[in-house]
Design a protein around this motif. Sequence first.
Motif, PDB file in Angstrom:
ATOM      1  N   LEU A  24     -19.890 -79.110-139.495  1.00  0.00           N
ATOM      2  CA  LEU A  24     -20.298 -79.115-140.892  1.00  0.00           C
ATOM      3  C   LEU A  24     -19.089 -79.037-141.810  1.00  0.00           C
ATOM      4  O   LEU A  24     -19.025 -79.724-142.843  1.00  0.00           O
ATOM      5  N   ALA A  25     -18.114 -78.233-141.422  1.00  0.00           N
ATOM      6  CA  ALA A  25     -16.950 -78.012-142.276  1.00  0.00           C
ATOM      7  C   ALA A  25     -15.899 -79.104-142.135  1.00  0.00           C
ATOM      8  O   ALA A  25     -15.228 -79.452-143.103  1.00  0.00           O
ATOM      9  N   ASP A  26     -15.743 -79.668-140.927  1.00  0.00           N
ATOM     10  CA  ASP A  26     -14.652 -80.625-140.689  1.00  0.00           C
ATOM     11  C   ASP A  26     -15.100 -81.690-139.690  1.00  0.00           C
ATOM     12  O   ASP A  26     -14.686 -81.686-138.534  1.00  0.00           O
ATOM     13  N   PRO A  27     -15.953 -82.629-140.120  1.00  0.00           N
ATOM     14  CA  PRO A  27     -16.540 -83.612-139.195  1.00  0.00           C
ATOM     15  C   PRO A  27     -15.613 -84.782-138.895  1.00  0.00           C
ATOM     16  O   PRO A  27     -15.915 -85.937-139.193  1.00  0.00           O
ATOM     17  N   THR A  28     -14.466 -84.497-138.287  1.00  0.00           N
ATOM     18  CA  THR A  28     -13.532 -85.566-137.952  1.00  0.00           C
ATOM     19  C   THR A  28     -13.973 -86.260-136.667  1.00  0.00           C
ATOM     20  O   THR A  28     -14.745 -85.720-135.861  1.00  0.00           O
ATOM     21  N   ALA A  29     -13.454 -87.483-136.451  1.00  0.00           N
ATOM     22  CA  ALA A  29     -13.799 -88.241-135.247  1.00  0.00           C
ATOM     23  C   ALA A  29     -13.356 -87.503-133.991  1.00  0.00           C
ATOM     24  O   ALA A  29     -14.068 -87.483-132.977  1.00  0.00           O
ATOM     25  N   ALA A  30     -12.176 -86.893-134.041  1.00  0.00           N
ATOM     26  CA  ALA A  30     -11.672 -86.162-132.866  1.00  0.00           C
ATOM     27  C   ALA A  30     -12.565 -84.978-132.526  1.00  0.00           C
ATOM     28  O   ALA A  30     -12.867 -84.713-131.359  1.00  0.00           O
ATOM     29  N   ARG A  31     -13.018 -84.269-133.561  1.00  0.00           N
ATOM     30  CA  ARG A  31     -13.891 -83.123-133.314  1.00  0.00           C
ATOM     31  C   ARG A  31     -15.226 -83.572-132.721  1.00  0.00           C
ATOM     32  O   ARG A  31     -15.797 -82.919-131.851  1.00  0.00           O
ATOM     33  N   TRP A  32     -15.744 -84.696-133.256  1.00  0.00           N
ATOM     34  CA  TRP A  32     -16.994 -85.219-132.714  1.00  0.00           C
ATOM     35  C   TRP A  32     -16.850 -85.647-131.260  1.00  0.00           C
ATOM     36  O   TRP A  32     -17.779 -85.454-130.459  1.00  0.00           O
ATOM     37  N   ALA A  33     -15.705 -86.192-130.891  1.00  0.00           N
ATOM     38  CA  ALA A  33     -15.477 -86.598-129.501  1.00  0.00           C
ATOM     39  C   ALA A  33     -15.484 -85.377-128.585  1.00  0.00           C
ATOM     40  O   ALA A  33     -16.065 -85.407-127.489  1.00  0.00           O
ATOM     41  N   GLU A  34     -14.856 -84.301-129.046  1.00  0.00           N
ATOM     42  CA  GLU A  34     -14.857 -83.055-128.263  1.00  0.00           C
ATOM     43  C   GLU A  34     -16.262 -82.497-128.129  1.00  0.00           C
ATOM     44  O   GLU A  34     -16.665 -82.028-127.056  1.00  0.00           O
ATOM     45  N   PHE A  35     -17.019 -82.581-129.233  1.00  0.00           N
ATOM     46  CA  PHE A  35     -18.387 -82.076-129.206  1.00  0.00           C
ATOM     47  C   PHE A  35     -19.243 -82.872-128.233  1.00  0.00           C
ATOM     48  O   PHE A  35     -20.057 -82.298-127.482  1.00  0.00           O
ATOM     49  N   GLU A  36     -19.103 -84.193-128.233  1.00  0.00           N
ATOM     50  CA  GLU A  36     -19.891 -85.039-127.329  1.00  0.00           C
ATOM     51  C   GLU A  36     -19.640 -84.656-125.872  1.00  0.00           C
ATOM     52  O   GLU A  36     -20.576 -84.611-125.059  1.00  0.00           O
ATOM     53  N   LYS A  37     -18.403 -84.377-125.534  1.00  0.00           N
ATOM     54  CA  LYS A  37     -18.077 -83.964-124.160  1.00  0.00           C
ATOM     55  C   LYS A  37     -18.785 -82.650-123.823  1.00  0.00           C
ATOM     56  O   LYS A  37     -19.351 -82.490-122.740  1.00  0.00           O
ATOM     57  N   TRP A  38     -18.738 -81.716-124.769  1.00  0.00           N
ATOM     58  CA  TRP A  38     -19.356 -80.403-124.519  1.00  0.00           C
ATOM     59  C   TRP A  38     -20.863 -80.533-124.387  1.00  0.00           C
ATOM     60  O   TRP A  38     -21.465 -79.980-123.463  1.00  0.00           O
ATOM     61  N   VAL A  39     -21.518 -81.243-125.296  1.00  0.00           N
ATOM     62  CA  VAL A  39     -22.974 -81.300-125.312  1.00  0.00           C
ATOM     63  C   VAL A  39     -23.520 -82.088-124.127  1.00  0.00           C
ATOM     64  O   VAL A  39     -24.648 -81.844-123.662  1.00  0.00           O
ATOM     65  N   ASN A  40     -22.743 -83.039-123.599  1.00  0.00           N
ATOM     66  CA  ASN A  40     -23.194 -83.832-122.454  1.00  0.00           C
ATOM     67  C   ASN A  40     -22.893 -83.173-121.114  1.00  0.00           C
ATOM     68  O   ASN A  40     -23.337 -83.655-120.069  1.00  0.00           O
ATOM     69  N   ALA A  41     -22.139 -82.085-121.137  1.00  0.00           N
ATOM     70  CA  ALA A  41     -21.750 -81.431-119.889  1.00  0.00           C
ATOM     71  C   ALA A  41     -22.894 -80.697-119.219  1.00  0.00           C
ATOM     72  O   ALA A  41     -22.900 -80.518-117.998  1.00  0.00           O
ATOM     73  N   ASP A  42     -23.906 -80.283-120.008  1.00  0.00           N
ATOM     74  CA  ASP A  42     -24.994 -79.485-119.445  1.00  0.00           C
ATOM     75  C   ASP A  42     -26.198 -79.606-120.388  1.00  0.00           C
ATOM     76  O   ASP A  42     -26.041 -79.446-121.602  1.00  0.00           O
ATOM     77  N   PRO A  43     -27.406 -79.877-119.876  1.00  0.00           N
ATOM     78  CA  PRO A  43     -28.594 -79.940-120.740  1.00  0.00           C
ATOM     79  C   PRO A  43     -28.805 -78.668-121.547  1.00  0.00           C
ATOM     80  O   PRO A  43     -29.357 -78.720-122.661  1.00  0.00           O
ATOM     81  N   ALA A  44     -28.370 -77.537-121.024  1.00  0.00           N
ATOM     82  CA  ALA A  44     -28.527 -76.272-121.748  1.00  0.00           C
ATOM     83  C   ALA A  44     -27.697 -76.265-123.030  1.00  0.00           C
ATOM     84  O   ALA A  44     -28.055 -75.597-124.000  1.00  0.00           O
ATOM     85  N   HIS A  45     -26.571 -77.013-123.027  1.00  0.00           N
ATOM     86  CA  HIS A  45     -25.746 -77.091-124.230  1.00  0.00           C
ATOM     87  C   HIS A  45     -26.513 -77.779-125.357  1.00  0.00           C
ATOM     88  O   HIS A  45     -26.490 -77.325-126.508  1.00  0.00           O
ATOM     89  N   LEU A  46     -27.166 -78.885-125.026  1.00  0.00           N
ATOM     90  CA  LEU A  46     -27.961 -79.607-126.026  1.00  0.00           C
ATOM     91  C   LEU A  46     -29.093 -78.731-126.543  1.00  0.00           C
ATOM     92  O   LEU A  46     -29.355 -78.677-127.750  1.00  0.00           O
ATOM     93  N   GLU A  47     -29.767 -78.024-125.634  1.00  0.00           N
ATOM     94  CA  GLU A  47     -30.883 -77.166-126.033  1.00  0.00           C
ATOM     95  C   GLU A  47     -30.417 -76.073-126.988  1.00  0.00           C
ATOM     96  O   GLU A  47     -31.072 -75.790-127.994  1.00  0.00           O
ATOM     97  N   ALA A  48     -29.269 -75.464-126.699  1.00  0.00           N
ATOM     98  CA  ALA A  48     -28.746 -74.400-127.548  1.00  0.00           C
ATOM     99  C   ALA A  48     -28.342 -74.948-128.909  1.00  0.00           C
ATOM    100  O   ALA A  48     -28.607 -74.340-129.952  1.00  0.00           O
ATOM    101  N   TYR A  49     -27.725 -76.130-128.921  1.00  0.00           N
ATOM    102  CA  TYR A  49     -27.299 -76.730-130.184  1.00  0.00           C
ATOM    103  C   TYR A  49     -28.500 -77.078-131.048  1.00  0.00           C
ATOM    104  O   TYR A  49     -28.509 -76.846-132.257  1.00  0.00           O
ATOM    105  N   GLN A  50     -29.545 -77.640-130.434  1.00  0.00           N
ATOM    106  CA  GLN A  50     -30.731 -78.009-131.200  1.00  0.00           C
ATOM    107  C   GLN A  50     -31.430 -76.777-131.773  1.00  0.00           C
ATOM    108  O   GLN A  50     -32.030 -76.850-132.848  1.00  0.00           O
ATOM    109  N   ALA A  51     -31.345 -75.646-131.074  1.00  0.00           N
ATOM    110  CA  ALA A  51     -31.937 -74.414-131.593  1.00  0.00           C
ATOM    111  C   ALA A  51     -31.198 -73.951-132.849  1.00  0.00           C
ATOM    112  O   ALA A  51     -31.809 -73.526-133.836  1.00  0.00           O
ATOM    113  N   ILE A  52     -29.873 -74.049-132.834  1.00  0.00           N
ATOM    114  CA  ILE A  52     -29.082 -73.688-134.009  1.00  0.00           C
ATOM    115  C   ILE A  52     -29.369 -74.658-135.142  1.00  0.00           C
ATOM    116  O   ILE A  52     -29.544 -74.270-136.309  1.00  0.00           O
ATOM    117  N   GLU A  53     -29.448 -75.932-134.814  1.00  0.00           N
ATOM    118  CA  GLU A  53     -29.734 -76.968-135.816  1.00  0.00           C
ATOM    119  C   GLU A  53     -31.104 -76.735-136.466  1.00  0.00           C
ATOM    120  O   GLU A  53     -31.278 -76.900-137.671  1.00  0.00           O
TER     121      GLU A  53
END
Length: 328
Positions: A24-53
């Motif tokens: 939200l604060a700094d949506p750079t392309a590099a940060r998004w690339a790092e986020f994609e790696k994290w969220v795709n590493a485990d289904p639980a990551h996506l579930e936790a992120y969607q709960a925060i969202e």
Amino acid sequence: MTSPEAHEFTELRETARQWFVSLLADPTAARWAEFEKWVNADPAHLEAYQAIEATWYAMENPGKRLADKEADELSVYLDAMDRAKRDRKTGKRLGTLGIVVAALVAGAIWLERPGLIQDLRADYMTARGERRTVMLADGSSVLLDADSALVDVSAAGERRVRLLRGGAFFEVVPSTIPFVVEAAGGRVEVLGTGFDVRLVADGGSVTLAHGRVSVRTDAHAGTTTLEPGQQVNFGPQGVAAAQFVELGDALAWRGGRYTFYRARLADVIQEIARYRRGRIVIVTSTLADERVTGSFPLDDTDAALASLQASVGFGLHHLTSRFTVVSP
């Protein structure tokens, strides 16, 4: 004793929250690339992120109410938010990346640079928490309050400036050419004097330190002339009756302190916001119109908000470190 599973879940939610705030604060392309790696590493990551969202979207009503007043600034952000929600309902995991990035970029601008369009028009501006003095071509000086913007619209044979946002104290050098300040549909005219002009939610105010000023509005005939120590409010309904004020209190912001007597809570919150990153939203007009009295230093906005909360009794919700909601 906390189980290992519960501890792991808490840590995961905290990581997801940090990702959400970071994007939200700094949506750079590099940060998004790092986020994609994290969220795709485990289904639980996506579930936790969607709960925060989901928690964020559950609090979008204050933003929609504010959008009624700031539709141009928020429309892109809210449209993208709605599209992202429709994507979730149709089964898309994270929605279209471009839509989310657009929403976050617009959201970041809304949080950190709501006056961006004014800044692009201005000749002089200050950031949140910054006060500075600028010198005009005629030798007059202007002390700009934090988060303020001023444009010099003088032409040959005239001295004229327009306050686009915030507040300023003018020390005008004497001249036979009138010095004019335009603000919120009002016009302040002097020949040489010291005075303060400040924009508020429903118009503006003028406080005269020394000399003489005349105040009128574009929509109403008649002019009000102030004496030293007087203050007058103006807006769509015209110019109100002038009142004597304590100059030390009215102009205390120049020394980094804000003092107010029976002021609208919304106006006090607006002054605090000039010295604070992000946005503060009051969710009801009734609460916004509460009258408050007090004084606090402007360099500690957390203490200022806590003091107001103690006196008024409102709820204070920090959705992120940069988005605060004030509710009954």
